[in-house]
Design a protein around this motif. Structure first.
Motif, short mmCIF file in Angstrom:
data_model
loop_
_atom_site.label_atom_id
_atom_site.label_comp_id
_atom_site.label_asym_id
_atom_site.label_seq_id
_atom_site.Cartn_x
_atom_site.Cartn_y
_atom_site.Cartn_z
N ARG A 292 0.87 -1.11 -0.11
CA ARG A 292 -0.10 0.02 0.07
C ARG A 292 0.89 1.17 -0.01
O ARG A 292 1.85 1.30 0.59
N GLY A 293 0.40 2.42 -0.62
CA GLY A 293 1.22 3.50 -0.70
C GLY A 293 0.00 4.69 -0.89
O GLY A 293 -1.00 4.54 -0.56
N PRO A 294 0.66 5.91 -0.91
CA PRO A 294 -0.21 7.03 -0.82
C PRO A 294 -1.23 6.96 -1.76
O PRO A 294 -1.46 6.53 -2.98
N GLY A 295 -2.47 7.43 -1.44
CA GLY A 295 -3.76 7.28 -2.08
C GLY A 295 -4.48 5.96 -1.84
O GLY A 295 -5.64 6.02 -2.07
N ASP A 296 -3.80 5.17 -1.30
CA ASP A 296 -4.57 3.80 -1.22
C ASP A 296 -5.36 3.65 0.15
O ASP A 296 -4.90 4.26 1.12
N ALA A 297 -6.56 3.10 0.10
CA ALA A 297 -7.50 2.89 1.32
C ALA A 297 -6.83 1.65 2.22
O ALA A 297 -6.18 0.63 1.87
N VAL A 298 -6.87 1.85 3.47
CA VAL A 298 -6.59 0.77 4.52
C VAL A 298 -7.71 0.58 5.34
O VAL A 298 -8.35 1.30 5.52
N ARG A 299 -7.69 -0.69 6.09
CA ARG A 299 -8.78 -1.12 6.90
C ARG A 299 -8.31 -1.19 8.51
O ARG A 299 -7.29 -1.45 8.64
N ALA A 300 -9.24 -0.76 9.18
CA ALA A 300 -8.93 -1.16 10.49
C ALA A 300 -8.53 -2.29 10.76
O ALA A 300 -9.37 -3.22 10.42
N GLY A 301 -7.78 -2.70 11.78
CA GLY A 301 -7.31 -4.13 12.15
C GLY A 301 -6.35 -4.57 11.49
O GLY A 301 -5.76 -5.67 12.04
N SER A 302 -6.17 -4.25 10.23
CA SER A 302 -4.86 -4.56 9.46
C SER A 302 -3.44 -4.25 10.27
O SER A 302 -3.37 -3.54 11.06
N ILE A 303 -2.35 -5.09 9.88
CA ILE A 303 -1.12 -4.92 10.69
C ILE A 303 -0.15 -4.28 9.64
O ILE A 303 0.16 -4.84 8.63
N ASN A 304 0.66 -3.36 10.23
CA ASN A 304 1.36 -2.69 9.27
C ASN A 304 2.89 -3.47 9.51
O ASN A 304 3.29 -3.30 10.60
N THR A 305 3.47 -4.09 8.56
CA THR A 305 4.34 -4.73 8.61
C THR A 305 5.89 -4.16 8.61
O THR A 305 6.83 -4.49 9.22
N ASP A 306 6.01 -3.09 7.79
CA ASP A 306 7.41 -2.48 7.79
C ASP A 306 7.49 -0.91 7.89
O ASP A 306 7.89 -0.25 8.76
N GLY A 307 7.13 -0.05 6.97
CA GLY A 307 7.18 1.26 6.83
C GLY A 307 6.08 1.87 7.73
O GLY A 307 5.09 1.54 7.99
N ALA A 308 6.64 2.98 8.17
CA ALA A 308 5.68 4.08 8.64
C ALA A 308 4.69 4.78 7.82
O ALA A 308 4.96 5.10 6.83
N LEU A 309 3.35 5.06 8.35
CA LEU A 309 2.40 5.46 7.58
C LEU A 309 1.64 6.66 8.37
O LEU A 309 1.54 6.63 9.27
N ARG A 310 1.37 7.46 7.42
CA ARG A 310 0.62 8.61 7.87
C ARG A 310 -0.71 8.71 7.16
O ARG A 310 -0.84 8.71 6.17
N LEU A 311 -1.88 8.60 7.94
CA LEU A 311 -3.08 8.39 7.48
C LEU A 311 -4.01 9.64 7.65
O LEU A 311 -3.88 10.29 8.60
N ARG A 312 -5.35 9.59 7.04
CA ARG A 312 -6.22 10.45 7.22
C ARG A 312 -7.36 9.60 7.45
O ARG A 312 -7.75 8.63 6.62
N VAL A 313 -8.17 9.97 8.62
CA VAL A 313 -9.19 8.86 8.99
C VAL A 313 -10.28 9.20 7.96
O VAL A 313 -10.89 10.57 7.80
#
Length: 736
Positions: A292-313
């Protein structure tokens, strides 16, 4: 209804569909009460209360049946928040309160949900009755001459909670309840001198209720496990660039959140900065981390495996993917399958019928078979106990609840038992193409301009018309224009021609982008581009024709690759004996090229109305499942026996269809079929066990081989077996 208010309570102690029926029937009889909804898995009762109804009367009626109540917030007709009447520290024995108390809170007490089964109210009752019977037995060894009186006292004391409930149920409109059967049989046994057996009957009945409670608790635990996927803390970004730790339920839409490597994602959101691989298996069942990268949607409950992410709720905690899944599963378990409705109707007649049969066993054999009255009474009472329909009533909903929970854990969401039952019976599955069988991310491969035109002009005008469209093909054209560095001119009077084209006015000229069929209907000759059109479609590409003022502007070819598992998913359906067909609005050559590669049939160049006719034709041959993206295929999804959305957890995907495959894999459809068939096989096994054991013990009782306590054991034992069998479904896994 003037002055009506929607109220909601949490009702603790409901174990099976029979409990739901008891509560519903009892409350519906009260004045001012309407629209009663009782949800077993959510342990929630909602109703509309109008004058002269009283919330306190509702609480008294429910608690008189032995269930504990706790108010939850509810919105009244005027938009105000109201709560039901009850005090949380009510008498656990079920005493009603004299007045209503309105609470400002309505949250469930987590300690109740986490309480081990051996500390629940029903477990305490079993331990108390067990101690009572054991004490009577030990005293009988020391006082053998008082054997009968000791067990008589134990029986009468043990019958108090069940007798009170039987009376309350009779007054509430359920005179032929399970409690009535058991109490009648136990008291009859006391009358004929079988007090010891009567005490054991009451104890075994309580054990059976405890087992039902454990089964319901295990099913609810599967739902609560989904809620546990949300982390306890979220890192909200402050305006000064720092972070603050807050509870995820305090996040608001638009907040910025930091998700570090190894953290669980606390919200639904859009990535603003950073790239990482997300393990979405806790939510979708997809075992491979997804980039996943900029512009992609993410779901609550997923596990971030490596890089730091900045999200907009993008969704509040009450409306994120996990919350919607939990609500869907809870609501689904309240939806009854046809088989379950039949069993419930059958059991409603079963109990009074069984009492009639027991009466015949008591009255006729002394005259016809020469039995003495004591023997006929004893065996009639045993028949009465065998008739307890507990195991039969729980056999279907226990399996359905386990099947729905097992599916939710693997990203297979089904909105109720009716849909779960129907999916496995499907004879055909119809698929939309774009975004369902294909990735839904087409790209422009060829741009062929008409004589006197330029490729950039074709793309620029087409992209201008497609501005604002969410269709995958429109996005591909816009992406191509962006890649070419083109500036899009403003348009006006934009309009869509369903299934054919989009059109807009640009610089006082009418520009249209549509299918070759649309161009032909407009009477536009392709001239030298006709051969190119045929060649591009033969390569499996989708071709859009751009027109300007009714004249040919050019061709835009796009290619949307099939999903990596599409061929395997279709093969799995064929192995299950289910036919697969593609229904697409694309041209026949493109549809045939993709369908041929996937090994399935195809119906191409279909308008929305054409898809409905194809679904109707398939339904005439048997149950049919329609699989679409949940956005463009709503009519076809609704027309099919079961509509399945592959929308990646979007709002529309979760709300439109009867089921949803969150993992965005075609193989998820065959998994749905497998889960449905496993669940229905479990249902048939449960019904066979419940009815079979009763038939065996009925025969042994009538010939005198077994007596009273084995008779109640026939139902308690069957309850144990069907419960354990249903819980097996929680470990269900798709076939490899």
């Amino acid at each position: 209804m003037d002055g009506a208010t929607r109220l909601s309570w949490r009702v603790e102690g409901m174990d099976c569909a029979a409990c739901v029926a008891k509560v519903t029937m009892a409350v519906e009889r009260l004045p001012g009460v309407s629209d009663v909804e009782v949800n077993l898995m959510a342990e929630r009762m909602s109703l509309t209360l109008a004058p002269p109804g009283e919330a306190a009367a509702v609480v008294r009626q429910v608690e008189a049946l032995g269930y504990a109540t706790r108010p939850e917030p509810a919105t009244g007709a005027a938009g105000k928040t109201a709560a039901g009447a009850s005090c949380p520290d009510h008498d656990p024995a079920g005493h009603a309160h004299d007045r209503a108390t309105v609470h400002a809170h309505g949250e469930q007490d987590p300690s109740d949900a986490e309480r081990p089964w051996w500390r629940t109210g029903k477990a305490m009752l079993v331990w108390a009755l067990g101690a009572l019977v054991a004490g009577a037995y030990l005293l009988s060894l020391a006082l053998p001459q008082d054997h009968y009186w000791l067990f008589l006292a134990a029986t009468l004391i043990a019958l108090v909670p069940f007798g009170r409930r039987a009376v309350a149920l009779a007054r509430a409109g359920s005179p032929f309840s399970i409690e009535t059967l058991m109490c009648t049989a136990a008291l009859g046994a006391v009358v004929i001198g079988a007090a010891e057996e009567a005490a054991i009957v009451v104890l075994l009945f309580a054990v059976g209720e405890l087992l039902e409670n454990v089964a319901a608790g295990r099913a609810r635990a599967g739902i609560r496990a989904l809620a546990a996927l949300i982390p306890r803390v979220a890192l909200r970004l402050r305006t000064d660039g720092g972070t603050e730790q807050i509870a995820p339920d305090r996040l608001a839409v638009g907040d910025l959140v930091l998700v570090r490597p190894g953290d669980r994602v606390p919200c639904d959101g859009i990535i603003l900065d950073g790239r990482s691989a997300l393990d979405e298996s806790p939510v979708t069942g997809e075992s491979i981390p997804v980039a996943r990268g900029p512009g992609d949607a993410v779901r609550a409950g997923s596990i971030n495996t490596d890089g730091a992410l900045r999200l907009r709720v993008t969704h509040a905690a009450s409306d994120n993917t996990i919350a919607r899944i939990i609500r869907m599963v809870e609501d689904a378990t309240a939806s009854r399958a046809p088989t379950q409705r039949f069993i419930e109707r059958f059991s409603a007649w079963w109990t009074p019928g069984a009492m009639g049969v027991a009466l015949l066993v008591i009255l006729l054999p002394p005259f016809l078979l020469g039995w003495d009255w004591s023997t006929s009474l004893y065996r009639g009472l045993a028949v009465l106990l065998i008739a307890c329909p507990c195991a039969l009533v729980i056999s279907v909903p226990a399996a359905m609840a386990s099947g729905l929970s097992a599916g939710a854990r693997r990203g297979l969401l089904i909105k109720g038992g009716a849909a779960l039952e129907a999916i496995g019976a499907a004879r055909a599955v119809a698929f939309d193409k774009t975004g369902t069988l294909t990735e839904g991310r087409p790209r422009v491969t060829d741009v062929i301009a008409a004589p006197g035109r330029e490729a950039d002009e074709v793309i620029g005008l087409a992209a201008a018309v497609e501005q604002g469209s969410a269709h995958p093909l429109a996005k591909a054209i816009l992406a191509e224009a962006s890649a070419r560095g083109l500036t899009l001119a403003p348009v006006r009077d934009a309009a869509a021609i369903p299934g054919r084209a989009v059109a807009a006015t640009l610089h006082d000229r009418q520009v249209e982008v549509g299918s070759p069929r649309h161009a032909a209907e407009r009477g536009v000759a392709l001239g030298g581009l006709a051969e190119a059109l045929e060649r591009l479609e033969g390569e499996g590409k989708t071709v859009s024709v751009a027109l300007i003022d009714g004249a040919l502007l050019g061709l835009i070819a796009l290619r949307d690759e099939p999903r990596a598992d599409a061929a395997a998913g279709i093969a799995a359906l064929h192995a299950q004996g289910v036919a697969a067909v593609m229904l697409t609005g694309d041209n026949a050559r493109t549809g045939a090229a993709i369908a041929g590669a996937l090994g399935m049939g195809v119906k191409a160049e279909l308008l929305p109305d054409d898809k409905l006719r194809e679904i109707a034709a398939l339904r005439a041959q048997g149950a049919v499942v329609m699989v679409g993206d949940g956005i463009n295929d709503a009519p076809a999804l609704a027309a099919a026996t079961v509509g399945v959305a592959m929308g990646g957890g979007t709002d529309v995907a979760l709300e439109t269809a009867d089921a949803a495959v969150l993992k965005d894999r075609v193989s998820g459809v065959s998994e749905l079929v497998g889960l449905s068939r496993a669940t229905m096989a479990n249902v048939k096994q449960n019904v066979a066990v419940a009815v079979g054991l009763k038939a065996v013990f009925l025969g042994t009782t009538l010939v005198g081989t077994t007596g009273l306590w084995p008779a109640i054991l026939a139902d308690t034992g069957a309850t144990v077996l069907v419960t354990l069998n249903a819980l097996r479904l929680l470990r269900w896994k798709p076939a490899a």
